[in-house]
Design an enzyme around this catalytic site. Structure first.
Site, short mmCIF file in Angstrom:
data_model
loop_
_atom_site.label_atom_id
_atom_site.label_comp_id
_atom_site.label_asym_id
_atom_site.label_seq_id
_atom_site.Cartn_x
_atom_site.Cartn_y
_atom_site.Cartn_z
N VAL A 143 1.21 2.69 -9.48
CA VAL A 143 1.33 1.74 -11.15
C VAL A 143 1.04 2.14 -12.53
O VAL A 143 0.85 3.60 -12.23
CB VAL A 143 -0.08 1.41 -10.35
CG1 VAL A 143 -0.49 0.34 -11.58
CG2 VAL A 143 0.18 0.58 -9.03
N GLU A 183 2.78 8.63 3.31
CA GLU A 183 2.04 9.90 3.29
C GLU A 183 1.83 9.91 2.16
O GLU A 183 2.18 9.52 1.13
CB GLU A 183 3.05 11.05 3.61
CG GLU A 183 3.66 11.23 4.74
CD GLU A 183 4.75 10.48 4.99
OE1 GLU A 183 5.75 10.38 6.32
OE2 GLU A 183 5.42 9.89 4.26
N TYR A 192 -5.55 3.40 -0.29
CA TYR A 192 -5.34 2.67 0.86
C TYR A 192 -5.92 2.16 2.48
O TYR A 192 -5.37 1.56 2.52
CB TYR A 192 -4.14 3.28 1.67
CG TYR A 192 -3.10 4.17 0.46
CD1 TYR A 192 -2.12 3.15 0.04
CD2 TYR A 192 -2.92 5.59 0.51
CE1 TYR A 192 -1.00 3.52 -0.65
CE2 TYR A 192 -1.40 5.87 -0.48
CZ TYR A 192 -0.63 4.75 -1.37
OH TYR A 192 -0.06 4.86 -1.66
#
Length: 165
Positions: free
Chosen positions: A89, A121, A133
């Site tokens: 982002v 990863e 995440y």
């Protein structure tokens, strides 16, 4: 003859909120993506990393609003899984929910191709990304020792995360 679209720029957030849209990453947009990459990471992807990904047919999408680059991702399809290689982002647009939009788009694309899993990863030191995440359903499943380059010729471990689709 139609005019070519103007490549998005990475600087100066818009004063109003134009509609955001996804576009396939093209070579014409690569300079804007590389400018973001340089500002977002201590060890950014190179032009060669991006051009190799495009040449390999990897899924590479940019998220734009008006002429502003909000973010992008690059992912590789496997047999029944997708491996997220890069998600970014633009710094000026961080903490506004755009990472979730990018991850949602990736999940939709992956499901549409029959993938059962998403893999990625992340640097062990990148706790903020790990939280994003995890909030998006990824779970820590392993570690890769000395996976990422780090300062002064050192290496940093990676946390391996996956999410069932």
């Amino acid at each position: 003859m139609s005019a070519q679209p103007t490549p998005p720029t990475a600087a100066t957030p818009p004063t109003h909120a134009p509609e955001a849209r996804f576009e396939a990453l093209t070579l014409a947009q690569l300079d804007a993506v590389l400018a973001v990459e340089q500002r977002a990471y201590s060890h950014p992807w190179t032009r060669g990393n991006f051009t190799d990904a495009l040449a390999s047919g990897y899924q590479a999408q940019v998220l734009v609003a008006g002429e502003h680059l909000l973010g992008y991702f690059v992912a590789m399809m496997g047999v029944d899984e997708v491996h997220l290689l890069n998600i970014t982002v633009t710094p000026e647009f961080q903490r506004q929910g755009w990472a979730r939009v990018l991850l949602d788009a990736l999940a939709l694309w992956s499901r549409g191709r029959g993938a059962q899993w998403l893999w990625l990863e992340v640097r062990q030191s990148n706790l903020r990304a790990q939280q994003v995440y995890e909030a998006h359903g990824f779970r820590r499943v392993g570690e890769r020792k000395r996976y990422y380059p780090a300062a002064h010729g050192q290496r940093e471990d990676a946390v391996v995360m996956s999410r069932a689709l």
